[in-house]
Design an enzyme around this catalytic site. Structure first.
Site, short mmCIF file in Angstrom:
data_model
loop_
_atom_site.label_atom_id
_atom_site.label_comp_id
_atom_site.label_asym_id
_atom_site.label_seq_id
_atom_site.Cartn_x
_atom_site.Cartn_y
_atom_site.Cartn_z
N ALA A 18 -8.62 28.28 2.41
CA ALA A 18 -8.07 27.04 2.98
C ALA A 18 -6.56 27.14 2.98
CB ALA A 18 -8.53 25.83 2.16
N GLU A 69 -6.37 35.26 2.23
CA GLU A 69 -6.97 34.90 0.94
C GLU A 69 -8.20 35.72 0.59
OE1 GLU A 69 -7.66 30.73 0.53
OE2 GLU A 69 -5.51 30.26 0.39
N LEU A 92 -2.59 24.91 4.32
CA LEU A 92 -1.86 23.77 4.87
C LEU A 92 -1.49 24.01 6.32
CD1 LEU A 92 0.61 23.17 1.91
CD2 LEU A 92 -1.37 21.76 2.50
N GLU A 147 -4.04 12.71 5.00
CA GLU A 147 -4.40 14.12 5.20
C GLU A 147 -5.67 14.24 6.05
OE1 GLU A 147 -5.61 18.19 2.73
OE2 GLU A 147 -5.23 16.32 1.66
N ARG A 153 0.85 -1.19 0.00
CA ARG A 153 0.00 0.00 0.00
C ARG A 153 0.89 1.25 0.00
NH1 ARG A 153 -3.14 -3.10 -1.36
NH2 ARG A 153 -5.21 -3.62 -0.54
N ARG A 194 -6.19 25.09 -10.21
CA ARG A 194 -5.67 23.86 -9.63
C ARG A 194 -5.07 23.02 -10.74
NH1 ARG A 194 -4.54 24.81 -4.49
NH2 ARG A 194 -6.37 25.48 -3.26
N GLU A 224 -5.74 32.22 7.11
CA GLU A 224 -6.12 31.96 5.73
C GLU A 224 -7.30 32.83 5.29
OE1 GLU A 224 -4.44 30.33 3.63
OE2 GLU A 224 -3.02 29.36 4.98
N GLY A 259 -8.26 6.64 1.00
CA GLY A 259 -7.74 5.45 0.34
C GLY A 259 -6.28 5.55 -0.04
#
Length: 215
Positions: A92, A113, A94, A136, A53, A80, A109, A132
């Site tokens: 948003a 932003e 990190l 995160e 995996r 993106r 943020e 999967g």
């Protein structure tokens, strides 16, 4: 034989299957890729087998669903590259500052932003955006009682994807329709909009505080 489960059992819980080997496949700025060999059931009723995996180790993130006193949602548009689209999103960012509280990151943020501060903060949802393949974690906040901040008071330079991010205020009901129509695809925006709409129906009584622990 697994016991029959019902609605009261629907709660995610920690679990870790045995990892017999671990290696690093890639090291990057935002994420790393780890390759695990995991012992898993083989489907024969008790046997196991070891399978590979790949896991994206991610810094984590926060999102901000900003709602004004007219029940409008703040959305901004950002390029993106991985999906080749201009996406309508919420502010948003990190979790890239060690030890920074999640609410403080969300406040930063929203200011950098979108140019707003909020006096009221609640937790809307905690999600694993791509469980999967990645570890995160994303906390989505609801920010209300908004105040526009003069540009000269914001110490932040927007570059690259953030260089041109137009902002639009969308009525919450219309934002829900856009999510269901497939006009909005960003995960944080979709979850935040639908969660805010559902929460509004109960008068926001079921929201957790902004500093609630992540489950």
């Amino acid at each position: 034989m697994t016991a029959e489960l019902g609605p009261d059992d629907v709660r995610d819980r920690p679990e870790r299957w045995k990892v017999v080997e671990e290696s690093t496949a890639f090291t990057g700025h935002v994420f790393n890729v780890r390759r695990d060999r995991v012992e898993m059931p083989d489907g024969t009723g008790g046997g196991t087998e070891v399978v590979g995996r790949d896991v994206i180790e991610h810094l984590g993130s926060v999102g901000v669903l900003a709602l004004d006193d007219q029940d409008r949602v703040l959305l901004l548009r950002q390029y993106r590259h991985p999906v080749g689209r201009l996406l309508w999103e919420t502010p948003a960012g990190l979790r890239d500052v060690d030890g920074e509280p999640l609410r403080a990151l969300a406040e930063r943020e929203l200011l950098e932003e979108a140019g707003y501060r909020a006096a009221r903060w609640d937790t809307l949802a905690d999600v694993f955006p791509s469980s999967g393949m990645s570890d995160e974690r994303t906390r989505i906040f609801l920010a209300r009682d908004l105040e526009l901040v003069p540009p000269e008071e914001i110490d932040f330079e927007r570059v690259h994807e953030e260089a041109d991010m137009p902002v639009v205020w969308v009525p919450l009901d219309e934002a829900v329709r856009k999510v269901l129509a497939g006009d909005v695809h960003n995960m944080i925006a979709c979850v935040g909009i639908l969660a805010a709409h559902a929460s509004r129906a109960s008068g926001y009584r079921d929201l957790r505080p902004a500093d609630a622990p992540e489950g």
